[in-house]
Enzyme design. Structure first.
Site, PDB file in Angstrom:
ATOM      1  N   GLN A  37       0.775  -1.277   0.191  1.00  0.00           N
ATOM      2  CA  GLN A  37      -0.107  -0.066   0.116  1.00  0.00           C
ATOM      3  C   GLN A  37       0.852   0.978  -0.273  1.00  0.00           C
ATOM      4  OE1 GLN A  37      -2.355  -0.973   3.592  1.00  0.00           O
ATOM      5  NE2 GLN A  37       0.060  -0.996   4.836  1.00  0.00           N
ATOM      6  N   ASP A  92       0.324   0.888  13.370  1.00  0.00           N
ATOM      7  CA  ASP A  92       1.142   1.999  14.119  1.00  0.00           C
ATOM      8  C   ASP A  92       1.527   1.806  15.034  1.00  0.00           C
ATOM      9  OD1 ASP A  92      -1.338   2.520  15.944  1.00  0.00           O
ATOM     10  OD2 ASP A  92      -2.719   2.362  13.336  1.00  0.00           O
ATOM     11  N   ASP A 112       1.568  -7.283  11.475  1.00  0.00           N
ATOM     12  CA  ASP A 112       0.601  -6.664  10.876  1.00  0.00           C
ATOM     13  C   ASP A 112       2.052  -7.290   9.397  1.00  0.00           C
ATOM     14  OD1 ASP A 112      -0.746  -2.935  11.016  1.00  0.00           O
ATOM     15  OD2 ASP A 112       0.403  -3.965   8.926  1.00  0.00           O
ATOM     16  N   ASP A 143       1.476 -12.469   7.902  1.00  0.00           N
ATOM     17  CA  ASP A 143       0.289 -12.070   7.232  1.00  0.00           C
ATOM     18  C   ASP A 143      -0.518 -12.345   8.012  1.00  0.00           C
ATOM     19  OD1 ASP A 143      -2.463 -12.612   6.218  1.00  0.00           O
ATOM     20  OD2 ASP A 143      -1.044 -13.997   4.643  1.00  0.00           O
ATOM     21  N   ASP A 162      -6.923  -4.539  13.734  1.00  0.00           N
ATOM     22  CA  ASP A 162      -7.181  -3.218  13.945  1.00  0.00           C
ATOM     23  C   ASP A 162      -6.648  -3.329  12.550  1.00  0.00           C
ATOM     24  OD1 ASP A 162      -6.227  -0.530  14.078  1.00  0.00           O
ATOM     25  OD2 ASP A 162      -4.744  -1.050  15.819  1.00  0.00           O
ATOM     26  N   THR A 164      -7.465  -2.067   7.889  1.00  0.00           N
ATOM     27  CA  THR A 164      -7.464  -1.144   7.081  1.00  0.00           C
ATOM     28  C   THR A 164      -9.236  -1.569   7.031  1.00  0.00           C
ATOM     29  OG1 THR A 164      -6.785  -2.041   5.232  1.00  0.00           O
ATOM     30  CG2 THR A 164      -4.598  -0.497   6.385  1.00  0.00           C
ATOM     31  N   PRO A 169      -5.447  -4.876   1.043  1.00  0.00           N
ATOM     32  CA  PRO A 169      -4.989  -6.153   2.695  1.00  0.00           C
ATOM     33  C   PRO A 169      -5.842  -6.465   3.707  1.00  0.00           C
ATOM     34  CG  PRO A 169      -3.389  -4.231   2.223  1.00  0.00           C
ATOM     35  CD  PRO A 169      -4.233  -4.353   1.627  1.00  0.00           C
TER      36      PRO A 169
HETATM   37  N1  SPD Z   1     -10.952   4.777   6.883  1.00  0.00           N
HETATM   38  C1  SPD Z   1      -9.690   3.965   8.302  1.00  0.00           C
HETATM   39  C2  SPD Z   1     -10.516   2.872   8.770  1.00  0.00           C
HETATM   40  C3  SPD Z   1      -8.810   2.909   9.741  1.00  0.00           C
HETATM   41  C4  SPD Z   1      -8.729   1.873  10.684  1.00  0.00           C
HETATM   42  N2  SPD Z   1      -7.526   1.329  11.152  1.00  0.00           N
HETATM   43  C5  SPD Z   1      -7.073   2.523  11.137  1.00  0.00           C
HETATM   44  C6  SPD Z   1      -5.767   2.267  12.389  1.00  0.00           C
HETATM   45  C7  SPD Z   1      -5.401   2.696  13.075  1.00  0.00           C
HETATM   46  N3  SPD Z   1      -4.458   1.416  14.187  1.00  0.00           N
END
Ligand code: SPD
Length: 287
Positions: A37, A92, A112, A143, A162, A164, A169
């Site tokens: 990404q 993060d 991650d 993975d 946690d 995206t 991914p």
């Molecule tokens: N639209 C954004 C969704 C993101 C969710 N995860 C964010 C990661 C923060 N640790």
């Protein structure tokens, strides 16, 4: 707006939602195209540093506490005695830091897929990475779907997803196969908690997630809404699901006596988040 002026704003255009959200920026700090990404960093005028992944806002210095606290403390306090925690995604390291505030947690393994996210966070959000060297923490880059598929049965108390949004991914983290792996890896009474997008904008996705969790055998689902100023619509959610167990509710007294600081989460917030708003309840009633 002049071109110069327009360049001073980062805008996430959310086509699927017919909306957009902007933050004023001082400068771009970094950009890396990882194998998975595109990760960008900005310095904003009012929200501190800002991480963007594939054009979507992920983390800002000023308000990430809403998300990271709600992704961790409700699940940890809803479990009678969580010892072993796994975080899928979370690069993060903000969720990791929150989980490690719980003194009785013995191990936290974070997986991650993208090391670039953690490298960027170490550089631009060092406060989120403050607990990465805690001896209870293991930070891996791999993975997460495969990790859960291979995890020993009944070996984990809490799984925190946690990720995206469910594209790129993050896509494989929202389906029956993944939830089956999670159910298998959890001990009896274990809890899965996953970021579940905006209840206002993404209800069809949220309902599909909940359906899939129930289909594979999770029970006692709770979708907790919370404010998230920089995400589309400004309201976000985390969905918590249990593997069996008689234990319901949460350890309210332990929340009140906790010897660590939070910015948002407390027992009143936990109770409030359990009071499902009517528009959500109506949608879930038809499940
Ligand atoms: N639209 C954004 C969704 C993101 C969710 N995860 C964010 C990661 C923060 N640790």
């Amino acid at each position: 707006m002049s071109k110069l002026e327009a360049n001073r704003w980062f805008t996430e255009i959310s086509d699927r939602d017919g909306s957009a959200f902007s933050l004023r920026i001082n400068k771009k700090l970094d950009e890396v195209q990882s194998p998975f990404q595109k990760v960008e960093m900005y310095e904003t005028t009012d929200f501190g540093n800002l991480m963007i992944i594939d054009g979507c806002t992920m983390v800002s210095t000023r308000e990430n506490f809403f998300y990271h606290e709600m992704m961790s403390h409700p699940a940890l306090f809803a479990h009678p005695a969580p010892k072993n925690v796994v975080i899928i995604g979370g690069g993060d390291c903000g969720t990791l830091r929150e989980v490690l505030k719980h003194p009785d947690v013995e191990s936290v393994t974070q997986i991650d897929i993208d090391e670039v996210v953690t490298q960027m966070s170490l550089k631009y959000f060092p406060e989120l990475c403050a607990s990465n060297d805690d001896p209870r923490a293991t930070v891996m880059f791999d993975d997460g779907i495969k990790y859960m598929r291979d995890a020993a049965a009944s070996s984990i108390d809490i799984i925190i997803v946690d990720g995206t949004d469910p594209v790129g991914p993050g896509e494989g983290l929202f389906n029956h196969a993944f939830y089956t792996s999670c159910l298998n890896a959890l001990r009896e009474g274990g809890i899965l908690i996953q970021q579940s997008e905006s209840p206002l904008m993404h209800m069809p996705l949220l309902k599909d997630m909940r359906r899939a969790m129930k289909d594979v055998g999770f029970s006692d689902l709770q979708t907790l809404p919370f404010p998230q100023p920089i995400y589309p619509s400004g309201i976000w959610s985390a969905t918590l699901a249990r593997k069996g167990s008689e234990f319901a509710g949460f350890r309210e007294q332990d929340v009140d006596n906790a010897e660590f600081a939070t910015e948002y989460y407390n027992s009143g917030i936990h109770k409030g988040a359990l009071a499902t708003p009517n528009f959500m309840r109506r949608a879930f009633d038809s499940e």
